[in-house]
Design a protein around this motif. Structure first.
Motif, mmCIF file in Angstrom:
data_model
loop_
_atom_site.group_PDB
_atom_site.id
_atom_site.type_symbol
_atom_site.label_atom_id
_atom_site.label_comp_id
_atom_site.label_asym_id
_atom_site.label_seq_id
_atom_site.Cartn_x
_atom_site.Cartn_y
_atom_site.Cartn_z
ATOM 1 N N SER A 23 0.815 -1.216 0.000
ATOM 2 C CA SER A 23 0.000 0.000 0.000
ATOM 3 C C SER A 23 0.851 1.270 0.000
ATOM 4 C CB SER A 23 -0.946 0.001 1.204
ATOM 5 O OG SER A 23 -0.200 -0.032 2.410
ATOM 6 N N GLU A 24 2.132 1.157 0.391
ATOM 7 C CA GLU A 24 3.038 2.300 0.434
ATOM 8 C C GLU A 24 3.834 2.464 -0.855
ATOM 9 O OE1 GLU A 24 5.597 1.168 3.608
ATOM 10 O OE2 GLU A 24 4.035 1.254 5.114
ATOM 11 N N VAL A 25 3.661 1.564 -1.817
ATOM 12 C CA VAL A 25 4.501 1.508 -3.005
ATOM 13 C C VAL A 25 3.776 2.101 -4.207
ATOM 14 C CG1 VAL A 25 5.671 -0.081 -4.586
ATOM 15 C CG2 VAL A 25 5.686 -0.534 -2.136
ATOM 16 N N THR A 26 4.478 2.985 -4.931
ATOM 17 C CA THR A 26 3.901 3.535 -6.157
ATOM 18 C C THR A 26 3.966 2.489 -7.268
ATOM 19 O OG1 THR A 26 5.999 4.360 -6.997
ATOM 20 C CG2 THR A 26 4.731 5.853 -5.561
ATOM 21 N N GLY A 27 3.252 2.753 -8.335
ATOM 22 C CA GLY A 27 3.276 1.839 -9.468
ATOM 23 C C GLY A 27 4.673 1.678 -10.036
ATOM 24 N N ASP A 28 5.405 2.780 -10.175
ATOM 25 C CA ASP A 28 6.774 2.723 -10.697
ATOM 26 C C ASP A 28 7.672 1.882 -9.795
ATOM 27 O OD1 ASP A 28 5.912 4.389 -12.718
ATOM 28 O OD2 ASP A 28 6.857 6.185 -11.902
ATOM 29 N N ARG A 29 7.520 2.076 -8.524
ATOM 30 C CA ARG A 29 8.331 1.334 -7.543
ATOM 31 C C ARG A 29 7.990 -0.145 -7.590
ATOM 32 N NH1 ARG A 29 11.878 0.180 -4.478
ATOM 33 N NH2 ARG A 29 11.968 0.476 -2.256
ATOM 34 N N LEU A 30 6.710 -0.466 -7.726
ATOM 35 C CA LEU A 30 6.298 -1.867 -7.801
ATOM 36 C C LEU A 30 6.890 -2.535 -9.037
ATOM 37 C CD1 LEU A 30 4.704 -4.253 -6.697
ATOM 38 C CD2 LEU A 30 2.694 -3.369 -7.915
ATOM 39 N N VAL A 31 6.899 -1.833 -10.164
ATOM 40 C CA VAL A 31 7.514 -2.375 -11.385
ATOM 41 C C VAL A 31 8.995 -2.665 -11.124
ATOM 42 C CG1 VAL A 31 8.204 -1.802 -13.748
ATOM 43 C CG2 VAL A 31 5.871 -1.342 -12.988
ATOM 44 N N GLN A 32 9.690 -1.747 -10.467
ATOM 45 C CA GLN A 32 11.106 -1.936 -10.159
ATOM 46 C C GLN A 32 11.307 -3.149 -9.247
ATOM 47 O OE1 GLN A 32 12.926 0.953 -7.571
ATOM 48 N NE2 GLN A 32 14.988 0.504 -8.307
ATOM 49 N N ILE A 33 10.490 -3.257 -8.220
ATOM 50 C CA ILE A 33 10.618 -4.370 -7.272
ATOM 51 C C ILE A 33 10.354 -5.704 -7.965
ATOM 52 C CG2 ILE A 33 9.575 -5.453 -5.239
ATOM 53 C CD1 ILE A 33 9.114 -2.528 -4.210
ATOM 54 N N LEU A 34 9.278 -5.777 -8.748
ATOM 55 C CA LEU A 34 8.948 -7.034 -9.414
ATOM 56 C C LEU A 34 10.005 -7.414 -10.440
ATOM 57 C CD1 LEU A 34 5.083 -6.669 -9.811
ATOM 58 C CD2 LEU A 34 6.344 -8.040 -8.132
ATOM 59 N N LEU A 57 1.442 4.979 -12.056
ATOM 60 C CA LEU A 57 2.522 4.773 -13.021
ATOM 61 C C LEU A 57 2.793 6.059 -13.797
ATOM 62 C CD1 LEU A 57 1.590 1.300 -14.542
ATOM 63 C CD2 LEU A 57 3.626 1.822 -13.199
ATOM 64 N N THR A 58 4.065 6.342 -14.016
ATOM 65 C CA THR A 58 4.403 7.489 -14.853
ATOM 66 C C THR A 58 4.332 7.062 -16.314
ATOM 67 O OG1 THR A 58 6.753 6.982 -14.843
ATOM 68 C CG2 THR A 58 5.947 8.444 -13.095
ATOM 69 N N ALA A 59 4.335 8.024 -17.199
ATOM 70 C CA ALA A 59 4.238 7.729 -18.637
ATOM 71 C C ALA A 59 5.384 6.839 -19.090
ATOM 72 C CB ALA A 59 4.219 9.026 -19.428
ATOM 73 N N ASP A 60 6.596 7.083 -18.582
ATOM 74 C CA ASP A 60 7.742 6.268 -18.989
ATOM 75 C C ASP A 60 7.550 4.802 -18.624
ATOM 76 O OD1 ASP A 60 9.004 8.479 -19.993
ATOM 77 O OD2 ASP A 60 10.322 8.758 -18.275
ATOM 78 N N GLN A 61 7.065 4.560 -17.416
ATOM 79 C CA GLN A 61 6.862 3.178 -16.968
ATOM 80 C C GLN A 61 5.706 2.513 -17.704
ATOM 81 O OE1 GLN A 61 8.511 1.120 -14.993
ATOM 82 N NE2 GLN A 61 10.066 2.615 -14.515
ATOM 83 N N SER A 62 4.634 3.237 -17.943
ATOM 84 C CA SER A 62 3.476 2.611 -18.570
ATOM 85 C C SER A 62 3.753 2.301 -20.037
ATOM 86 C CB SER A 62 2.237 3.499 -18.433
ATOM 87 O OG SER A 62 2.445 4.736 -19.087
ATOM 88 N N GLN A 63 4.751 2.960 -20.639
ATOM 89 C CA GLN A 63 5.104 2.698 -22.033
ATOM 90 C C GLN A 63 6.202 1.640 -22.137
ATOM 91 O OE1 GLN A 63 3.435 4.168 -24.591
ATOM 92 N NE2 GLN A 63 2.164 5.083 -23.003
ATOM 93 N N GLY A 64 6.739 1.190 -21.013
ATOM 94 C CA GLY A 64 7.892 0.297 -21.010
ATOM 95 C C GLY A 64 7.720 -0.971 -21.819
ATOM 96 N N ASP A 65 6.539 -1.577 -21.833
ATOM 97 C CA ASP A 65 6.325 -2.821 -22.544
ATOM 98 C C ASP A 65 6.266 -2.640 -24.054
ATOM 99 O OD1 ASP A 65 6.304 -4.234 -20.194
ATOM 100 O OD2 ASP A 65 4.132 -4.202 -19.987
ATOM 101 N N ARG A 66 6.061 -1.430 -24.504
ATOM 102 C CA ARG A 66 5.885 -1.178 -25.933
ATOM 103 C C ARG A 66 7.190 -0.890 -26.654
ATOM 104 N NH1 ARG A 66 0.698 2.720 -25.361
ATOM 105 N NH2 ARG A 66 -0.417 1.362 -23.948
ATOM 106 N N LYS A 67 8.273 -0.736 -25.918
ATOM 107 C CA LYS A 67 9.556 -0.383 -26.550
ATOM 108 C C LYS A 67 10.207 -1.588 -27.178
ATOM 109 C CE LYS A 67 10.475 3.506 -23.607
ATOM 110 N NZ LYS A 67 11.288 4.083 -22.592
#
Length: 111
Positions: free
Chosen positions: A4-15, A101-111
């Motif tokens: 609950s304390e983790v942002t979307g970007d942080r969760l992507v990094q952790i996973l 999620l920031t725009a950079d993270q949400s676009q990560g799968d499309r690169k």
């Protein structure tokens, strides 16, 4: 750290950090308590250089912490320990994290 304390970007990094078998084994080894790089590398059967690469990624993700200790013979020994965390993934938790999620993270799968 709680999910609950983790942002979307942080969760992507952790996973992404946890998606590596060496890093999961390192966390498993550290679950028994802190250890220093040389002994941990021997126990895991990998080079210190490779172990340090993985430890840096775990530390950047906030999953481990480190501290330098001087041994009696004057050697600097770097100890690592697990930073307590709990991630209970549910569809609702992922949906909440996705909102930040920031725009950079949400676009990560499309690169």
């Amino acid at each position: 750290m709680e999910l609950s304390e983790v942002t979307g970007d942080r969760l992507v990094q952790i996973l992404a950090t946890l998606a590596n078998p060496h890093r999961m084994r390192i966390l498993a080894a550290l679950a028994g308590g802190e250890d220093y790089v040389s002994r941990l590398a021997r126990e895991m059967g990998i080079s210190r250089a490779l172990l340090q690469v993985h430890l840096r990624k775990l530390e950047a993700a906030g999953l481990v912490t480190s501290r330098l200790v001087l041994s009696e013979d004057g050697k600097a020994m770097k100890y690592y320990d697990i930073e307590p965390f709990s991630l209970h993934l549910t569809p609702e938790a992922l949906a909440a994290a996705a909102l930040s999620l920031t725009a950079d993270q949400s676009q990560g799968d499309r690169k």
